[in-house]
Scaffold this motif. Sequence first.
Motif, PDB file in Angstrom:
ATOM      1  N   ALA A  73       0.850  -1.181   0.000  1.00 46.36           N
ATOM      2  CA  ALA A  73       0.000   0.000   0.000  1.00 46.36           C
ATOM      3  C   ALA A  73       0.889   1.235   0.000  1.00 46.36           C
ATOM      4  O   ALA A  73       2.111   1.137   0.108  1.00 46.36           O
ATOM      5  CB  ALA A  73      -0.928  -0.008   1.215  1.00 46.36           C
ATOM      6  N   ILE A  74       0.268   2.395  -0.119  1.00 45.46           N
ATOM      7  CA  ILE A  74       1.022   3.642  -0.248  1.00 45.46           C
ATOM      8  C   ILE A  74       2.009   3.828   0.898  1.00 45.46           C
ATOM      9  O   ILE A  74       3.163   4.209   0.692  1.00 45.46           O
ATOM     10  CB  ILE A  74       0.060   4.847  -0.327  1.00 45.46           C
ATOM     11  N   THR A 129      -5.773   6.661  -5.136  1.00 47.44           N
ATOM     12  CA  THR A 129      -6.560   5.557  -4.582  1.00 47.44           C
ATOM     13  C   THR A 129      -7.949   6.036  -4.169  1.00 47.44           C
ATOM     14  O   THR A 129      -8.936   5.303  -4.290  1.00 47.44           O
ATOM     15  CB  THR A 129      -5.854   4.925  -3.372  1.00 47.44           C
ATOM     16  N   GLU A 130      -8.020   7.283  -3.681  1.00 46.99           N
ATOM     17  CA  GLU A 130      -9.296   7.851  -3.238  1.00 46.99           C
ATOM     18  C   GLU A 130     -10.037   8.570  -4.356  1.00 46.99           C
ATOM     19  O   GLU A 130     -11.221   8.307  -4.602  1.00 46.99           O
ATOM     20  CB  GLU A 130      -9.058   8.811  -2.071  1.00 46.99           C
ATOM     21  N   ASP A 131      -9.338   9.478  -5.035  1.00 49.12           N
ATOM     22  CA  ASP A 131      -9.991  10.332  -6.028  1.00 49.12           C
ATOM     23  C   ASP A 131     -10.106   9.671  -7.394  1.00 49.12           C
ATOM     24  O   ASP A 131     -10.868  10.140  -8.239  1.00 49.12           O
ATOM     25  CB  ASP A 131      -9.229  11.652  -6.169  1.00 49.12           C
ATOM     26  N   GLY A 132      -9.339   8.589  -7.605  1.00 49.01           N
ATOM     27  CA  GLY A 132      -9.423   7.839  -8.848  1.00 49.01           C
ATOM     28  C   GLY A 132     -10.206   6.551  -8.665  1.00 49.01           C
ATOM     29  O   GLY A 132     -11.352   6.429  -9.102  1.00 49.01           O
ATOM     30  N   PHE A 133      -9.604   5.596  -7.955  1.00 47.79           N
ATOM     31  CA  PHE A 133     -10.248   4.288  -7.791  1.00 47.79           C
ATOM     32  C   PHE A 133     -11.569   4.391  -7.021  1.00 47.79           C
ATOM     33  O   PHE A 133     -12.625   4.047  -7.548  1.00 47.79           O
ATOM     34  CB  PHE A 133      -9.305   3.312  -7.089  1.00 47.79           C
ATOM     35  N   TRP A 134     -11.502   4.860  -5.759  1.00 48.80           N
ATOM     36  CA  TRP A 134     -12.710   4.846  -4.929  1.00 48.80           C
ATOM     37  C   TRP A 134     -13.816   5.720  -5.528  1.00 48.80           C
ATOM     38  O   TRP A 134     -14.980   5.312  -5.587  1.00 48.80           O
ATOM     39  CB  TRP A 134     -12.382   5.304  -3.515  1.00 48.80           C
ATOM     40  N   THR A 164      -7.063  -3.696  -3.568  1.00 50.35           N
ATOM     41  CA  THR A 164      -7.369  -4.342  -2.295  1.00 50.35           C
ATOM     42  C   THR A 164      -8.002  -3.350  -1.311  1.00 50.35           C
ATOM     43  O   THR A 164      -7.765  -2.139  -1.399  1.00 50.35           O
ATOM     44  CB  THR A 164      -6.104  -4.919  -1.647  1.00 50.35           C
ATOM     45  N   PRO A 165      -8.769  -3.853  -0.358  1.00 52.46           N
ATOM     46  CA  PRO A 165      -9.312  -2.971   0.679  1.00 52.46           C
ATOM     47  C   PRO A 165      -8.209  -2.232   1.433  1.00 52.46           C
ATOM     48  O   PRO A 165      -8.377  -1.057   1.785  1.00 52.46           O
ATOM     49  CB  PRO A 165     -10.070  -3.941   1.594  1.00 52.46           C
ATOM     50  N   ARG A 166      -7.076  -2.882   1.664  1.00 49.57           N
ATOM     51  CA  ARG A 166      -5.996  -2.219   2.399  1.00 49.57           C
ATOM     52  C   ARG A 166      -5.424  -1.054   1.592  1.00 49.57           C
ATOM     53  O   ARG A 166      -5.068  -0.009   2.165  1.00 49.57           O
ATOM     54  CB  ARG A 166      -4.891  -3.222   2.729  1.00 49.57           C
ATOM     55  N   LEU A 167      -5.313  -1.199   0.276  1.00 53.19           N
ATOM     56  CA  LEU A 167      -4.788  -0.111  -0.554  1.00 53.19           C
ATOM     57  C   LEU A 167      -5.670   1.131  -0.399  1.00 53.19           C
ATOM     58  O   LEU A 167      -5.162   2.251  -0.261  1.00 53.19           O
ATOM     59  CB  LEU A 167      -4.719  -0.537  -2.019  1.00 53.19           C
ATOM     60  N   ILE A 168      -6.983   0.936  -0.420  1.00 54.45           N
ATOM     61  CA  ILE A 168      -7.900   2.058  -0.275  1.00 54.45           C
ATOM     62  C   ILE A 168      -7.801   2.667   1.118  1.00 54.45           C
ATOM     63  O   ILE A 168      -7.675   3.891   1.270  1.00 54.45           O
ATOM     64  CB  ILE A 168      -9.343   1.612  -0.565  1.00 54.45           C
ATOM     65  N   ALA A 169      -7.839   1.829   2.154  1.00 56.59           N
ATOM     66  CA  ALA A 169      -7.810   2.341   3.525  1.00 56.59           C
ATOM     67  C   ALA A 169      -6.495   3.045   3.827  1.00 56.59           C
ATOM     68  O   ALA A 169      -6.477   4.126   4.431  1.00 56.59           O
ATOM     69  CB  ALA A 169      -8.044   1.195   4.508  1.00 56.59           C
TER      70      ALA A 169
END
Length: 248
Positions: A73-74, A129-134, A164-169
């Motif tokens: 993750a980031i 991850t937030e502004d693109g994927f989510w 993955t959920p962890r990447l987003i969180a």
Amino acid sequence: MPEFLTTPEGRRIAYHRTTGAGPGIVFCGGFRSDMQGSKAQYLEAWAKSQGRAFVRFDYSGHGESGGDFLDGAIGDWLSDARAVLAALTEGPQILVGSSMGGWISLLLAREQPERLAGFVGIAAAPDFTEDGFWAGFTPAQRAEIEAGRPVDVPSDYEAPYQITPRLIADGRDHLILRSPLPLSVPARFLLGTADTAVSAETTLRLLDHLEGDDIRLTLVKGADHRFSDPECLDLITAAIDDVSRRAG
């Protein structure tokens, strides 16, 4: 053959380092990319021709480094870049960040401004991850993530991404577009108008959040997210030269 660095977290990071004059240059690559890409290798060859110190490396789970990409993750990749900066460089550096590497580099700039001599962002993709994927997920995809399951996202440039959920969180813990970010060193941002991964609106939003007196954006008509044709590569080295002169 690469050399390897073990980070404080115990991850094994592959890298290539060129010794030379400062300020040195550290190249931070993109999401699912590696240090064998055309930009990283071109910049290494250019740095050697200029007698400049240069480092390229693979984040954990990328390229020749250890670990599984889907476990990362980031925050992990930021820690990898932080370890590279600490162990493999001396003095202020010019950070060159491509796509996700632009986000990683800006996070480094925020936490260690004293280590920066200059900044070059190539299709920088902060907060993607937030502004693109989510932001682009359907309600069904969001439900999958919230249930702890990964989702696949198509890519214009390679095979689908598994998110993955962890990447987003974890991405939410490292956002930079929600508050001003001081950037007191010379900074240059490069973006192609045919980039389907990073929009001009995103880049202008980033510039609005940066606080500094020497920040410029160059838009290249027709260039895509790879930004790796000969003309684009020349623009990257010209940007490094520009910030180097101004940093001195």
